[in-house]
Design a protein around this motif. Structure first.
Motif, PDB file in Angstrom:
ATOM      1  N   LEU A  28       0.832  -1.198   0.000  1.00 21.23           N
ATOM      2  CA  LEU A  28       0.000   0.000   0.000  1.00 21.23           C
ATOM      3  C   LEU A  28       0.864   1.244   0.000  1.00 21.23           C
ATOM      4  N   ALA A  29       0.401   2.260  -0.691  1.00 18.24           N
ATOM      5  CA  ALA A  29       1.060   3.559  -0.627  1.00 18.24           C
ATOM      6  C   ALA A  29       0.885   4.104   0.787  1.00 18.24           C
ATOM      7  N   PRO A  30       1.774   4.973   1.231  1.00 17.86           N
ATOM      8  CA  PRO A  30       1.666   5.493   2.597  1.00 17.86           C
ATOM      9  C   PRO A  30       0.307   6.102   2.931  1.00 17.86           C
ATOM     10  N   GLU A  33      -2.038   3.293   3.538  1.00 15.11           N
ATOM     11  CA  GLU A  33      -1.716   2.688   4.834  1.00 15.11           C
ATOM     12  C   GLU A  33      -2.255   3.546   5.977  1.00 15.11           C
ATOM     13  N   ALA A  34      -2.168   4.867   5.831  1.00 17.05           N
ATOM     14  CA  ALA A  34      -2.702   5.768   6.860  1.00 17.05           C
ATOM     15  C   ALA A  34      -4.212   5.581   7.012  1.00 17.05           C
ATOM     16  N   PHE A  35      -4.916   5.425   5.898  1.00 17.04           N
ATOM     17  CA  PHE A  35      -6.354   5.186   5.976  1.00 17.04           C
ATOM     18  C   PHE A  35      -6.627   3.880   6.714  1.00 17.04           C
ATOM     19  N   HIS A  36      -5.824   2.866   6.437  1.00  6.13           N
ATOM     20  CA  HIS A  36      -5.992   1.575   7.106  1.00  6.13           C
ATOM     21  C   HIS A  36      -5.709   1.701   8.603  1.00  6.13           C
ATOM     22  N   GLN A  37      -4.577   2.298   8.954  1.00  7.34           N
ATOM     23  CA  GLN A  37      -4.166   2.392  10.350  1.00  7.34           C
ATOM     24  C   GLN A  37      -5.088   3.280  11.181  1.00  7.34           C
ATOM     25  N   CYS A  38      -5.664   4.292  10.569  1.00  7.86           N
ATOM     26  CA  CYS A  38      -6.550   5.214  11.289  1.00  7.86           C
ATOM     27  C   CYS A  38      -8.017   4.777  11.226  1.00  7.86           C
ATOM     28  N   HIS A  39      -8.270   3.619  10.657  1.00  9.49           N
ATOM     29  CA  HIS A  39      -9.640   3.092  10.535  1.00  9.49           C
ATOM     30  C   HIS A  39     -10.545   4.074   9.790  1.00  9.49           C
ATOM     31  N   ALA A  40     -10.000   4.604   8.708  1.00 13.53           N
ATOM     32  CA  ALA A  40     -10.753   5.557   7.894  1.00 13.53           C
ATOM     33  C   ALA A  40     -11.521   4.852   6.781  1.00 13.53           C
ATOM     34  N   LEU A  41     -11.661   3.541   6.907  1.00 12.08           N
ATOM     35  CA  LEU A  41     -12.378   2.741   5.918  1.00 12.08           C
ATOM     36  C   LEU A  41     -13.624   2.160   6.567  1.00 12.08           C
ATOM     37  N   GLN A  42     -14.700   2.157   5.876  1.00 13.17           N
ATOM     38  CA  GLN A  42     -15.900   1.482   6.365  1.00 13.17           C
ATOM     39  C   GLN A  42     -16.341   0.512   5.276  1.00 13.17           C
ATOM     40  N   CYS A  43     -17.333   0.871   4.515  1.00 14.83           N
ATOM     41  CA  CYS A  43     -17.821  -0.042   3.478  1.00 14.83           C
ATOM     42  C   CYS A  43     -16.898  -0.064   2.263  1.00 14.83           C
ATOM     43  N   GLY A  44     -16.100   0.964   2.080  1.00 11.58           N
ATOM     44  CA  GLY A  44     -15.155   1.018   0.970  1.00 11.58           C
ATOM     45  C   GLY A  44     -15.659   1.742  -0.261  1.00 11.58           C
ATOM     46  N   PHE A  45     -16.925   2.105  -0.277  1.00 10.65           N
ATOM     47  CA  PHE A  45     -17.499   2.745  -1.460  1.00 10.65           C
ATOM     48  C   PHE A  45     -16.813   4.086  -1.769  1.00 10.65           C
ATOM     49  N   CYS A  46     -16.582   4.899  -0.747  1.00 13.02           N
ATOM     50  CA  CYS A  46     -16.017   6.232  -0.964  1.00 13.02           C
ATOM     51  C   CYS A  46     -14.492   6.258  -0.860  1.00 13.02           C
ATOM     52  N   THR A  47     -13.891   5.174  -0.395  1.00 13.76           N
ATOM     53  CA  THR A  47     -12.464   5.171  -0.069  1.00 13.76           C
ATOM     54  C   THR A  47     -11.567   5.595  -1.234  1.00 13.76           C
ATOM     55  N   ALA A  89      -6.627  10.445   9.341  1.00 16.01           N
ATOM     56  CA  ALA A  89      -5.663   9.790   8.455  1.00 16.01           C
ATOM     57  C   ALA A  89      -4.904  10.816   7.625  1.00 16.01           C
ATOM     58  N   VAL A  90      -5.621  11.771   7.059  1.00 17.94           N
ATOM     59  CA  VAL A  90      -4.976  12.811   6.254  1.00 17.94           C
ATOM     60  C   VAL A  90      -4.056  13.662   7.132  1.00 17.94           C
ATOM     61  N   GLN A  91      -4.522  13.990   8.331  1.00 14.67           N
ATOM     62  CA  GLN A  91      -3.711  14.792   9.252  1.00 14.67           C
ATOM     63  C   GLN A  91      -2.442  14.036   9.647  1.00 14.67           C
ATOM     64  N   ALA A  94       0.025  14.446   6.925  1.00 13.34           N
ATOM     65  CA  ALA A  94       0.577  15.805   6.954  1.00 13.34           C
ATOM     66  C   ALA A  94       1.574  15.976   8.099  1.00 13.34           C
ATOM     67  N   ASP A  95       1.351  15.259   9.191  1.00 14.90           N
ATOM     68  CA  ASP A  95       2.244  15.349  10.346  1.00 14.90           C
ATOM     69  C   ASP A  95       3.476  14.463  10.207  1.00 14.90           C
ATOM     70  N   GLY A  96       3.558  13.696   9.111  1.00  9.87           N
ATOM     71  CA  GLY A  96       4.734  12.876   8.859  1.00  9.87           C
ATOM     72  C   GLY A  96       4.777  11.563   9.612  1.00  9.87           C
ATOM     73  N   VAL A  97       3.630  11.071  10.065  1.00 12.52           N
ATOM     74  CA  VAL A  97       3.582   9.794  10.772  1.00 12.52           C
ATOM     75  C   VAL A  97       4.010   8.684   9.811  1.00 12.52           C
ATOM     76  N   GLN A  98       4.820   7.761  10.313  1.00 11.18           N
ATOM     77  CA  GLN A  98       5.288   6.646   9.495  1.00 11.18           C
ATOM     78  C   GLN A  98       4.478   5.404   9.800  1.00 11.18           C
ATOM     79  N   TYR A  99       4.093   4.697   8.742  1.00  8.61           N
ATOM     80  CA  TYR A  99       3.360   3.443   8.871  1.00  8.61           C
ATOM     81  C   TYR A  99       4.103   2.384   8.085  1.00  8.61           C
ATOM     82  N   GLY A 100       3.937   1.153   8.473  1.00  4.23           N
ATOM     83  CA  GLY A 100       4.536   0.049   7.736  1.00  4.23           C
ATOM     84  C   GLY A 100       6.018  -0.063   7.997  1.00  4.23           C
ATOM     85  N   ASP A 101       6.681  -0.862   7.177  1.00  5.17           N
ATOM     86  CA  ASP A 101       8.096  -1.138   7.385  1.00  5.17           C
ATOM     87  C   ASP A 101       9.006  -0.433   6.394  1.00  5.17           C
TER      88      ASP A 101
END
Length: 125
Positions: A28-30, A33-47, A89-91, A94-101
């Protein structure tokens, strides 16, 4: 650019990035990954639209305020959430949080992508 506001022929000769084109080498692109880690996904229609709009927003404004994020996403509708996790997730990007390896921050990745697209032909995203 929203696909519903232009004809496909208008993109002829331009680079077009879709949600599928954001992932690299099966990872996943960063921003994804941020959307995944921040639980910004629900049904996936708008994702896909939310992620693509967020990527565009962050390329134009790498450090948006919460209000700017909400305004940047106002054309996309989500019927499952109150948008808080999407904004978070977007914030985080912007804040430079790192996700993944990858060891690369989301913000660094977006800057790199932006520089790559600036050096190529005019792009439509």
């Amino acid at each position: 650019m929203k696909s519903c506001t232009m004809f496909a022929v208008q993109a002829h000769g331009h680079q077009v990035t879709t949600i599928e084109g954001m992932a690299q080498d099966g990872k996943l692109a960063p921003l994804q990954e941020a959307f995944h880690q921040c639980h910004a996904l629900q049904c996936g229609f708008c994702t896909p639209g939310m992620i693509m709009a967020s990527a565009s927003l962050l390329k134009e404004n790498p450090h948006p305020t919460e209000t700017e994020i909400r305004e940047g996403l106002e054309g996309n509708l989500c019927r499952c959430t109150g948008y808080q996790n999407i904004v978070a997730a977007v914030q985080s990007v912007a804040d430079g949080v790192q996700y993944g390896d990858s060891g690369i921050s989301v913000a660094e990745s977006l800057v790199s992508e932006s520089l790559d697209s600036d050096s190529s032909s005019a792009g439509v995203s």
